[in-house]
Design an enzyme around this catalytic site. Structure first.
Site, short mmCIF file in Angstrom:
data_model
loop_
_atom_site.label_atom_id
_atom_site.label_comp_id
_atom_site.label_asym_id
_atom_site.label_seq_id
_atom_site.Cartn_x
_atom_site.Cartn_y
_atom_site.Cartn_z
N SER A 30 -16.82 -9.18 27.58
CA SER A 30 -16.17 -9.76 26.40
C SER A 30 -15.52 -8.68 25.55
O SER A 30 -16.08 -7.61 25.37
CB SER A 30 -17.21 -10.47 25.53
OG SER A 30 -17.85 -11.44 26.27
N ALA A 88 -13.99 -14.84 16.02
CA ALA A 88 -13.18 -16.04 15.75
C ALA A 88 -12.27 -16.29 16.95
O ALA A 88 -11.81 -15.34 17.59
CB ALA A 88 -12.35 -15.83 14.50
N CYS A 101 -12.88 -6.80 26.01
CA CYS A 101 -12.39 -5.58 26.65
C CYS A 101 -10.94 -5.75 27.10
O CYS A 101 -10.46 -5.01 27.97
CB CYS A 101 -13.26 -5.20 27.84
SG CYS A 101 -14.85 -4.52 27.37
N GLY A 102 -10.25 -6.74 26.56
CA GLY A 102 -8.83 -6.89 26.87
C GLY A 102 -8.55 -7.83 28.03
O GLY A 102 -7.46 -7.80 28.62
N LYS A 103 -9.50 -8.72 28.33
CA LYS A 103 -9.33 -9.58 29.50
C LYS A 103 -8.20 -10.59 29.32
O LYS A 103 -7.28 -10.66 30.15
CB LYS A 103 -10.65 -10.32 29.72
CG LYS A 103 -10.72 -11.15 30.96
CD LYS A 103 -12.19 -11.47 31.20
CE LYS A 103 -12.41 -12.63 32.09
NZ LYS A 103 -13.55 -13.43 31.65
N ASP A 151 -10.70 -16.70 32.26
CA ASP A 151 -12.14 -16.48 32.08
C ASP A 151 -12.99 -16.60 33.35
O ASP A 151 -13.78 -15.72 33.62
CB ASP A 151 -12.68 -17.43 31.00
CG ASP A 151 -13.98 -16.95 30.39
OD1 ASP A 151 -14.22 -15.74 30.36
OD2 ASP A 151 -14.77 -17.80 29.91
N ARG A 195 -15.11 -0.74 28.95
CA ARG A 195 -14.77 -0.19 27.64
C ARG A 195 -15.53 1.13 27.54
O ARG A 195 -16.75 1.14 27.41
CB ARG A 195 -15.20 -1.16 26.54
CG ARG A 195 -14.90 -0.68 25.12
CD ARG A 195 -15.40 -1.69 24.10
NE ARG A 195 -14.41 -2.71 23.81
CZ ARG A 195 -13.57 -2.66 22.79
NH1 ARG A 195 -13.57 -1.63 21.97
NH2 ARG A 195 -12.72 -3.63 22.58
N LYS A 224 -19.68 -21.50 30.01
CA LYS A 224 -20.63 -20.50 30.49
C LYS A 224 -21.91 -21.13 31.06
O LYS A 224 -22.67 -20.47 31.76
CB LYS A 224 -20.96 -19.52 29.36
CG LYS A 224 -19.76 -18.65 28.98
CD LYS A 224 -19.18 -17.98 30.20
CE LYS A 224 -18.25 -16.82 29.98
NZ LYS A 224 -17.17 -16.93 29.05
C1 SPV Z 1 -17.08 -14.44 26.66
O1 SPV Z 1 -17.81 -14.01 25.75
O2 SPV Z 1 -17.05 -13.93 27.78
C2 SPV Z 1 -16.23 -15.61 26.42
C3 SPV Z 1 -16.50 -16.41 25.26
O3 SPV Z 1 -15.40 -15.92 27.23
S1 SPV Z 1 -17.90 -17.36 25.45
O4 SPV Z 1 -17.48 -18.74 25.62
O5 SPV Z 1 -18.70 -17.20 24.27
O6 SPV Z 1 -18.63 -16.92 26.62
MN MN Z 2 -15.85 -15.00 29.13
#
Ligand code: SPV
Ligand code: MN
Length: 613
Positions: free
Chosen positions: A261, A377, A263-265, A280, A409, A221
């Site tokens: 996050s 988790a 929402c079923g991605k 992602d 959602r 991210k």
């Molecule tokens: C998200 O929250 O969109 C994820 C997990 O893919 S994270 O790495 O925490 O962003």
């Molecule tokens: Mn993500």
């Protein structure tokens, strides 16, 4: 710099003065006991895996290749509050983006980094974002004192030490400086000093006093934010999207999908019968043939594990229960076996989890009941380990994208699936995306949040500019992807109106729509499916009868609730400079809903009424 001859040689062999200088500067500031430069060799990869176990950031589980990592009790999600974009004095981004004065931010980080790696090992590791030797490829390197972070990145990204050699002295790479900070029982202790600071000017990010991968794994991210800035300058799109190939009798049609996050991605990207390119983050560029092309910048999945069972997600479940390299995080471990909520197995009453030694019914340090596994988790696994990996995952040209999906959602308004009227209308729909908050970020759950393109958390450019870039991207294409929206979470009297696997049918419907194989019903919000078409698809893909009454409930246009939704979205855009066209779409969207209310004399209008008019 505290570096062995061998490691210095590895660094110098890159012949990149800027990389060497950065490593030297960070080492001087952080004062690690040891520096390990990791090449693309299997030996070096093995070394990192071993170190993660030796320093107990990971613990082996019963199944060969499986390990578990725990993040601290208060370090279980992305820290939105302390994630800041550093900007020059006097500059402004937009109301939705948290910023900080660049000089002040750098000074604070400099102070926090001082001696932070004393007694620890510093890993320097190189990667490519996207397939190698491609116009999409981006180069990035990570400095971290966490073997878990360096290990996760090896599963999730393409190794890039050799690719960096070819860069020579070019300096167009991203870099990430991470320290878990002082540890207590192997987890970051100084959570009050957790910081994620994004420095667009130097295309680098600092992440300190955190281990949770959404904060610490730079290539994920953190790189997404830097790439959004690059994409803005270079006129392509960097999206929080999965990429999946939908298979229909030998025909493969690629879709990308943006879902906030939880929402079923991931489960949409992994539906049985289809193939996955990514779950992602996607880079999208125009192709010479007038179509959009996409690549997955990753090659692995860091996915939510809650409710992942043999029946809901057979492919991932099988992958996570057989020998291969997997890192589980923040699940429950008992008898060296991982457990998580909703896995469809009986649970032990005690074990080890993100709160430490866990017993059913216990309270955490904040007095709240501790569930057996954290809601956020996760598991980390390479896509190449999956049976359904798409053959184009590493194709340097990417895959041609025929459809975009925006998945929210929404428990009370949006229909399960519909098609936008046009690219412009579709971008409007994406910019109205909403979700009810979940556990992937720290903070309250269950509130409705506006999340344009599911990318709001990661924007480093003004929202209006970002939306305008979408418009321009599609306008420049001969065949822009068709934009659809989904909502798997519609409820009536507290119960979901759809089965968990119904999304398989929605995807097949969208696949046929991109080829113009099926008809539609026009409604005020867009085009919805015909009952007969869905009935056929339910029989074919789910071996299920699809009742007319179910269709009618699911696809009723709830005008009042939809008007409320657009009201909320409008509020959220107040004070933002958004392109003119947005206000036009908002107005015509409202007008269509109000006109339908008037015409049919009611708020909730059956799809059959639209069909017959
Ligand atoms: C998200 O929250 O969109 C994820 C997990 O893919 S994270 O790495 O925490 O962003
Ligand atoms: Mn993500």
């Amino acid at each position: 710099m505290n570096i062995s001859k061998e490691n210095l040689h590895k660094l110098k062999s890159l012949h990149n003065g800027r990389v060497t200088k950065i490593v030297e500067t960070v080492a001087e500031l952080c004062r690690p006991e040891k520096i390990s430069v990791i090449t693309d060799s299997e030996n070096d990869a093995q070394y990192v895996r071993r170190r993660a176990l030796e320093v107990m950031e990971e613990t082996p589980l019963r199944t060969p290749g499986h390990t578990v990592h725990f993040d601290g009790y208060y370090d279980q999600g992305r820290d939105k509050e302390n994630t800041r974009v550093l900007i020059p004095k006097g500059e402004k981004l937009c109301g939705h983006i948290k910023t900080m004065d660049r000089d002040e931010g750098l000074e604070e980080i400099g102070n926090l980094l001082e001696g932070i790696m004393e007694g620890k090992e510093m890993f320097v590791r190189f990667f490519c974002l996207g397939p190698k030797n491609s116009k999409f490829t981006m180069y990035a390197f990570q400095i971290t004192d966490s073997a878990y972070v360096a290990h996760s990145e090896d599963i999730l990204y393409r190794r890039g030490y050799e690719a960096f050699k070819e860069l020579r002295d070019k300096n167009n790479f991203f870099y990430f400086i991470h320290s878990a900070g002082e540890l207590e029982k192997c987890v970051s202790k100084n959570i009050d000093k957790r910081r994620v600071y994004i420095d667009l000017e130097k295309e680098r990010v600092f992440a300190i006093n955190t281990q949770y991968a959404g904060n610490s794994v730079g290539l994920k991210k953190l790189a997404l934010r830097l790439a959004i800035s690059r994409a803005d300058k270079e006129k392509w799109l960097c999206e929080h999207m999965f990429i999946s190939g939908v298979h229909n009798n030998g025909r493969i049609t690629y879709f990308t999908g943006a879902f906030p996050s939880a929402c079923g991605k991931t489960s949409t990207a992994m539906l049985p019968g289809n193939t996955i390119v990514g779950d992602d983050i996607a880079y999208l560029r125009p192709g010479e043939d007038g179509n959009a092309y996409a690549v997955n910048i990753e090659k692995g999945i860091f996915g939510i594990i809650e409710n992942l069972s043999h029946s809901s997600d057979p492919l991932i479940y099988e992958a996570l229960t057989s020998p291969k390299e997997v890192i589980f995080s923040n699940i429950l471990v008992a008898n060296d076996t991982p457990y998580w909520s909703g896995m469809g197995k009986e649970f032990p009453k005690m074990g080890k989890n993100f709160a430490g030694d866990w017993k059913e019914g216990m309270a955490g340090p904040d007095g709240k009941p501790v569930p057996l596994a954290h809601k956020n988790a996760r598991y980390t696994v390479s896509l190449h380990e999956l049976k359904n990996v798409d053959k184009n995952l590493d194709n340097p040209n990417g895959v041609k994208v025929d459809g975009f999906i925006y998945g929210g959602r929404d428990s009370d308004a949006s229909v399960p699936v519909f098609q936008s009227f046009s690219w412009h209308h579709g971008v409007f729909i994406g910019s109205c995306l909403e979700s009810e908050t979940t556990s992937a970020t720290i903070g309250a759950e269950g509130q409705r949040k506006h999340n344009p393109m599911a990318n709001l958390d990661f924007l480093v450019i003004p929202l209006g500019t970002y939306i305008q870039n979408h418009i321009a991207f599609g306008e420049a294409l001969d065949r822009p992807p068709i934009i659809f929206a989904t909502n798997y979470f519609l409820k009536e009297n507290g119960k979901f109106l759809n089965g968990i696997m119904d999304k398989l049918v929605w995807l097949q419907w969208m696949e046929r729509r991109t080829h113009n194989d099926l008809g539609v019903i026009e409604t005020p919000i867009g085009y919805i499916p015909l009952y007969e078409d869905l009935k056929t698809l339910f029989t074919k893909y789910l071996k299920q009868e699809y009742a007319k009454a179910d269709y009618e409930k699911q696809f009723t246009i709830r005008t009042h609730k939809l008007l409320e939704k657009f009201q909320r979205v409008e509020e959220s855009y107040k004070g933002e400079e958004v392109p003119e066209y947005f206000a036009d779409h908002l107005r015509s969207q409202r007008d269509r809903l109000l006109a339908a209310q008037k015409k049919y004399g009611k708020e909730n209008i059956s799809p059959f009424e639209f069909a017959s008019s």
